[in-house]
Design an enzyme around this catalytic site. Sequence first.
Site, PDB file in Angstrom:
ATOM      1  N   HIS A   1     -11.050  -1.351   6.296  1.00 29.11           N
ATOM      2  CA  HIS A   1     -11.194  -0.035   6.924  1.00 29.11           C
ATOM      3  C   HIS A   1     -10.131   0.875   6.333  1.00 29.11           C
ATOM      4  O   HIS A   1      -8.956   0.487   6.242  1.00 29.11           O
ATOM      5  CB  HIS A   1     -11.024  -0.129   8.445  1.00 29.11           C
ATOM      6  N   ILE A   2     -10.548   2.059   5.964  1.00 31.14           N
ATOM      7  CA  ILE A   2      -9.612   3.025   5.374  1.00 31.14           C
ATOM      8  C   ILE A   2      -8.567   3.438   6.408  1.00 31.14           C
ATOM      9  O   ILE A   2      -7.382   3.536   6.106  1.00 31.14           O
ATOM     10  CB  ILE A   2     -10.407   4.251   4.854  1.00 31.14           C
TER      11      ILE A   2
ATOM     12  N   ARG B   1     -13.659   1.811  18.617  1.00 30.60           N
ATOM     13  CA  ARG B   1     -13.566   1.362  17.217  1.00 30.60           C
ATOM     14  C   ARG B   1     -12.784   0.049  17.075  1.00 30.60           C
ATOM     15  O   ARG B   1     -12.693  -0.513  15.988  1.00 30.60           O
ATOM     16  CB  ARG B   1     -12.876   2.425  16.352  1.00 30.60           C
TER      17      ARG B   1
ATOM     18  N   ASP C   1     -24.486 -11.912  11.224  1.00 28.08           N
ATOM     19  CA  ASP C   1     -25.299 -13.107  10.936  1.00 28.08           C
ATOM     20  C   ASP C   1     -25.494 -13.290   9.431  1.00 28.08           C
ATOM     21  O   ASP C   1     -25.426 -14.420   8.924  1.00 28.08           O
ATOM     22  CB  ASP C   1     -26.657 -13.007  11.637  1.00 28.08           C
TER      23      ASP C   1
ATOM     24  N   TYR D   1      -9.704  10.571   6.140  1.00 24.04           N
ATOM     25  CA  TYR D   1     -10.152   9.556   5.179  1.00 24.04           C
ATOM     26  C   TYR D   1      -9.595   9.757   3.767  1.00 24.04           C
ATOM     27  O   TYR D   1      -9.894   8.978   2.869  1.00 24.04           O
ATOM     28  CB  TYR D   1     -11.684   9.522   5.140  1.00 24.04           C
TER      29      TYR D   1
ATOM     30  N   ASN E   1     -16.734  -2.651   3.840  1.00 23.05           N
ATOM     31  CA  ASN E   1     -16.354  -1.655   4.843  1.00 23.05           C
ATOM     32  C   ASN E   1     -17.636  -1.331   5.612  1.00 23.05           C
ATOM     33  O   ASN E   1     -18.464  -0.550   5.136  1.00 23.05           O
ATOM     34  CB  ASN E   1     -15.771  -0.389   4.193  1.00 23.05           C
TER      35      ASN E   1
HETATM   36  O1  CA2 Z   1     -11.680   3.552   8.570  1.00 21.36           O
HETATM   37  C1  CA2 Z   1     -12.765   3.169   8.102  1.00 21.36           C
HETATM   38  O2  CA2 Z   1     -12.917   2.833   6.945  1.00 21.36           O
HETATM   39  C2  CA2 Z   1     -13.998   3.166   9.014  1.00 21.36           C
HETATM   40  O3  CA2 Z   1     -14.757   2.002   8.703  1.00 21.36           O
HETATM   41  C3  CA2 Z   1     -14.756   4.430   8.681  1.00 21.36           C
HETATM   42  C4  CA2 Z   1     -15.982   4.632   9.568  1.00 21.36           C
HETATM   43  C5  CA2 Z   1     -15.617   4.514  11.047  1.00 21.36           C
HETATM   44  O4  CA2 Z   1     -16.812   4.541  11.817  1.00 21.36           O
HETATM   45  C6  CA2 Z   1     -14.878   3.222  11.339  1.00 21.36           C
HETATM   46  O5  CA2 Z   1     -14.499   3.208  12.708  1.00 21.36           O
HETATM   47  C7  CA2 Z   1     -13.626   3.116  10.480  1.00 21.36           C
HETATM   48  C8  CA2 Z   1     -16.583   5.996   9.324  1.00 21.36           C
HETATM   49  C9  CA2 Z   1     -17.037   6.206   7.921  1.00 21.36           C
HETATM   50  C10 CA2 Z   1     -17.339   7.630   7.742  1.00 21.36           C
HETATM   51  O6  CA2 Z   1     -16.888   8.014   6.475  1.00 21.36           O
HETATM   52  C11 CA2 Z   1     -16.611   9.321   6.280  1.00 21.36           C
HETATM   53  C12 CA2 Z   1     -15.868   9.596   5.162  1.00 21.36           C
HETATM   54  C13 CA2 Z   1     -15.521  10.887   4.890  1.00 21.36           C
HETATM   55  C14 CA2 Z   1     -15.928  11.902   5.730  1.00 21.36           C
HETATM   56  C15 CA2 Z   1     -16.676  11.614   6.832  1.00 21.36           C
HETATM   57  C16 CA2 Z   1     -17.027  10.315   7.114  1.00 21.36           C
END
Ligand code: CA2
Length: 151
Positions: free
Chosen positions: A105-106, A116, A92, A28, A79
């Site tokens: 999404h990052i 996902r 909704d 991330y 996000n």
């Molecule tokens: O890629 C993304 O932005 C996601 O929305 C991030 C979600 C994941 O469930 C999606 O599939 C994709 C997870 C967010 C968790 O964020 C963290 C950030 C840093 C460290 C751990 C978790």
Amino acid sequence: MADAADKPVFVLNGPNLNLLGRREPEKYGSTSLEEVRTMCEQTAAEHGLTVDFRQSNHEGTLVDWIQEARTAGRGIILNPAGYTTTSIAILDALLAAELPVIEVHITNIHQREEFRHHSYVSKAAAAVIAGAGVHGYQLALQHMTRLVSGR
Ligand code: CA2
């Protein structure tokens, strides 16, 4: 009532994104959510927009904020994190908001685990940005400028 042009773009972040920059940097990145907030505020200002930037680990809170954006916001950048693949309630709320929505999404969710890949949120989104890292938020704000112009 506030002129539409005075209303902020709501930038909403779902569960665990408060950990950004502190856990799993290989996935991330090393930018914190507070730094993403600052980036968004700067990019918004460059485009004549303001942002209301928030994060919650709770589905109902995100639904409440989307409902709030319906009257108090100009658009929604979301996000949905872990709620992407599960939340009909968030979908909704987005559909009811009748505002331009951009999903961010990052990571590139399509390169990751199969579970996902499907997003309920995408049904309500004018655009989906995935895999651009936290720069995706700036791209979303740039595109939001186009979506809100003339509204
Ligand atoms: O890629 C993304 O932005 C996601 O929305 C991030 C979600 C994941 O469930 C999606 O599939 C994709 C997870 C967010 C968790 O964020 C963290 C950030 C840093 C460290 C751990 C978790």
